[in-house]
Each structure stands twice: as C-alpha cells, then as structure tokens.
Design an enzyme around this catalytic site. Structure first.
Site, short mmCIF file in Angstrom:
data_model
loop_
_atom_site.label_atom_id
_atom_site.label_comp_id
_atom_site.label_asym_id
_atom_site.label_seq_id
_atom_site.Cartn_x
_atom_site.Cartn_y
_atom_site.Cartn_z
N SER A 58 0.78 -1.68 0.07
CA SER A 58 -0.08 0.22 -0.58
C SER A 58 0.50 0.99 0.05
O SER A 58 1.91 0.95 0.78
CB SER A 58 -0.51 0.49 1.62
OG SER A 58 -1.75 1.18 1.74
N TYR A 95 -1.28 -1.22 10.38
CA TYR A 95 -1.62 -1.75 9.62
C TYR A 95 -1.07 -1.46 8.75
O TYR A 95 -0.05 -2.28 7.52
CB TYR A 95 -2.89 -0.82 8.87
CG TYR A 95 -3.07 -1.79 7.36
CD1 TYR A 95 -3.58 -2.91 7.21
CD2 TYR A 95 -2.99 -0.14 6.15
CE1 TYR A 95 -3.51 -3.07 5.27
CE2 TYR A 95 -3.01 -0.17 4.98
CZ TYR A 95 -3.18 -2.03 4.67
OH TYR A 95 -3.70 -2.16 3.17
N LYS A 146 3.02 -3.72 6.88
CA LYS A 146 2.59 -3.74 4.64
C LYS A 146 4.69 -3.92 4.76
O LYS A 146 4.96 -4.40 4.23
CB LYS A 146 2.21 -2.14 4.33
CG LYS A 146 0.59 -3.21 4.07
CD LYS A 146 -0.18 -4.30 3.88
CE LYS A 146 -0.98 -4.37 3.37
NZ LYS A 146 -1.60 -5.94 2.17
#
Ligand code: NAD
Ligand code: UD1
Length: 337
Positions: free
Chosen positions: A124, A148, A152
């Site tokens: 992302s 989050y 990643k």
C-alpha cells in the site's frame, strides 16, 4: 501460468481473477471469507469460462496450505489475503501482525516446500507515511504511521530478504493507491460489511439512500478546495497491474516495489461532483473536523510501473464513479442482493 490467489474472493482479488482468466491463467483461490461472500465466486464463474478452483482456508493454516500447494502446484502466488482497516489495526495490533505478517510467513514456507518462486504482494502507498515530497516515487522514504502500514512494510522487508537468500525468487511489491470502481458487468464490486471507512463506498451508500449525507473530513487543508487529495485508481486497472506483474516476474528475479496509481489526484469534492454527474444523484454533504491520521494529499509517480511492468491505466474518473453506481444501484445490499 498456474496462479494461487490468496484472498481472491475480496474486492481487488475478485476483479483480478477475471483479468487473470481472461489472459488464460489457471487460478486457485484460498480465502477464509472473513471479509467476503461465497457468492463472489458464483458470479465470477458466470462471467468467465476460465479454470478456477477454490478452497476455504486461512493462510495461517500450514497443513491446509501444504495440501493446496501439493494439489495445484502453483507457478506463482498473488497474495491479497489480509486485514486492511487502519483504525482497527491500532486497536488490535497483534491480530493484524498475526494475519498480515505471520500469514505471509506461512505462505512463504508452503511455497518453499514445493519450490514456488514467484509472489506478487498487495502492499500500500500507506508505507510512505507523511509525504516528504509528492508525487511519491518508490525511492521516497518509508515511515508508515499505523499498525496496518507497518505490517505491510514488514512483509515487504520479509519478501526482500526471502529473495536475497535465494537468487531464483521474485517478489513484486505493488503499492496500491486508492482503488475504487467496479467491474463493467455490474456483477462484481466493493461490498463493505460495515459502515464504509473509505470515501467511494460511503458516497455510493448515500446515493442509494442507506446513509443521509457524506461527512467531509476537513475543508481546511492546503489544497485548492480545502479537501483531501488522493490518487484514485479504477480497480480493473489495478487488477490488470497484477497480470502485468506476473509477466514481469516471469523474467526478473529479486524484490521490486512499484507504485500502482494514475499519477493524478482528485479532492473529496471532485469525487462527489463526478459521482453526481455520472449517476444523476445528489450527494448531500456536511463538513466535519479532519479525520485523525489523514494527510492533505497523496499522489503516485507510476513511471516505474509504466516502463518495467509495461502497464498504464485505461479508466478515467467518470469510469470510476459510473461503474461504482452501476454496481451499487444493481446490488443495493452488495452480494446479499
Ligand atoms: P478485502 O478485504 O476485500 O480482501 C481481502 C480478502 O482476504 C478477503 O476476501 C478476506 O476474506 C481474505 N482474508 C483475510 N484474512 C485472511 C486469512 N487469514 N486467510 C485467508 N483469507 C483471508 O480487501 P481488498 O480491498 O481486496 O484488499 C486486498 C489486499 O490489498 C489487502 O491485503 C489490502 O491490505 C491491500 N490493499 C487494499 C487497499 C484498498 O484500498 N482496498 C489499498 C492498499 C492495499
Ligand atoms: C485510507 C487509509 C489508508 C488505506 C486507504 C485504502 C486511513 C487513515 N487511511 O486512506 O491507509 O491505504 O484507505 O483505500 O484510514 N473522506 C471523507 N469522508 C469519508 C471518507 C473519506 O471526507 O466518509 C476523505 C478522507 O478524509 C480522504 C479521502 O476522503 O481525504 C479518501 O479517504 P479514504 O477513502 O478513506 O482513503 P485514504 O484516507 O486515502
């Protein structure tokens, strides 16, 4: 190619399955359906005659993964399976690291066991964190501001180390910007299980009458109209980037990150206006304070993907909003419709 697709029943995964099969790839899905409906694969099978097998399973279940790998013998894996809600990741960090990071470790072990050497990973743009300059290129420093985002980035590092240790392996790290829109058939789209966190599904639910008004999170940013700017990308263009990534992985080795965006950015009010224009609906809005953790603007420099993946976007803003409306109006309750 035989391609194992983890999380293939999800929003981006489902669109990617159709693009893969359209190019003649054989696909096998493993998904635990924690954020997807089994109806997705029913619809995909009705839209494509391609080869699609599927298994219900968790990527952390090594026994199950070994079984699937033995049966399907994938030549490559596309790894979508994971959790993606930024706010929830702050509340449940161990759960996020378990699924996103430990899940990837299980997957890599299962791949190593059968000698599968290629992986395409859903990363992302959030790995960049607060922009030091825009548009972000892939050399921009990474400094994610949420659990989050860190999960990643950790996976990107694990994949980089995995490829460094074995010189016949390839990891394509696709850093997605803001995927929106739906398949042209109107049969496949984004189906949030709760109140949408993201802009486009929220606008769509206002249009269908499920929500009263869009709350605009801040109109005092240093942007032309004061609202946040994002690089929205049509999900079908994003899906096609995965097909291109497989072609790249076939020839290259090592780990390589690619921005997957359009290189253009639109404000919240631009998105509302485009949605109103293509749907004929009025979207009432009310302005509230900035959302915690939001940044003013984000934009991709997608030059590397253009040159090395031989991939460019083909859909414009109106395609994004009109396909969202066709999906939402045809499926007011998503896959339960
Ligand atoms: P999604 O939730 O629709 O899809 C994820 C899929 O993975 C779901 O079908 C879910 O059931 C499955 N899944 C989750 N945990 C699993 C597990 N432990 N085992 C097996 N299956 C599991 O999300 P999406 O929008 O399609 O995103 C796909 C990937 O892309 C995610 O990794 C996400 O972090 C990443 N990503 C998404 C966005 C976005 O805006 N949608 C942006 C950047 C990156
Ligand atoms: C969010 C995530 C990001 C993730 C991305 C994936 C946060 C802080 N960031 O990014 O990590 O990669 O989704 O799609 O959650 N907006 C409104 N009202 C709404 C919803 C959104 O005004 O009801 C605005 C936001 O302030 C932002 C823009 O719309 O300016 C886009 O928001 P969103 O769709 O949530 O995406 P991101 O914030 O880019």
């Amino acid at each position: 190619m035989r391609v194992l697709v983890t999380g293939g029943a999800g929003y981006i995964g489902s669109h990617t399955l159709l693009e893969l099969m359209a190019q003649g790839h054989e696909v096998c899905v493993v998904d635990n359906y924690c954020n997807a409906s089994p109806e997705v694969l029913v619809r995909i099978r009705s839209l494509s005659n391609g080869t699609l097998v599927d298994h219900i399973g968790d990527v952390r279940d090594s026994v199950k993964l070994d079984d699937i790998m033995d049966g399907f013998q994938p030549e490559a894996v596309i790894h979508f399976a994971g959790l993606k809600a930024v706010g929830e990741s702050q509340e449940r960090p161990l759960h996020y690291y378990d699924i996103n990071v430990s899940g990837t470790l299980c997957l890599l072990r299962a791949m190593d066991r059968i000698g599968c050497r290629k992986i395409v990973f859903s990363s992302s743009a959030t790995v960049y964190g607060v922009p030091k300059y825009l548009p972000y290129d892939e050399a921009h420093p990474t400094n994610p501001t949420s659990v989050y985002g860190r999960s990643k980035l950790m996976v990107e590092q694990i994949l980089t180390d995995w490829t460094a240790a074995q010189d016949d392996t390839t990891a394509v790290l696709l850093r997605y910007f803001n995927p929106v829109g739906a398949h042209a058939s109107g049969q496949i789209g984004e189906d949030p299980s709760d109140i949408p966190n993201n802009l486009m599904p929220y606008i769509a639910q206002v249009a269908i009458g499920k929500r009263d008004a869009l709350t605009v999170f801040g109109d005092d940013y240093d942007t032309a109209d004061g609202t946040g700017l994002r690089d929205y990308i049509h999900v079908v263009d994003l899906a096609r980037a995965h097909v291109a990534a497989l072609g790249y992985a076939d020839k290259a080795t090592g780990a390589r990150a690619f921005n997957v965006g359009t290189g253009q950015s639109y404000s919240v009010l631009d998105m509302v206006a485009a949605f109103e224009r293509t749907s004929g609906k009025t979207i009432p809005t009310k302005v509230a304070a900035r959302r915690d953790g939001d940044i003013a603007a984000m934009q991709a420099d997608a030059t590397r993907a253009k040159h090395e993946l031989k991939w460019v976007t083909e859909h414009n803003l109106d395609d994004m909003t009109s396909s969202t409306w066709v999906w939402q109006s045809g499926n007011p309750n998503g896959y339960k419709s």
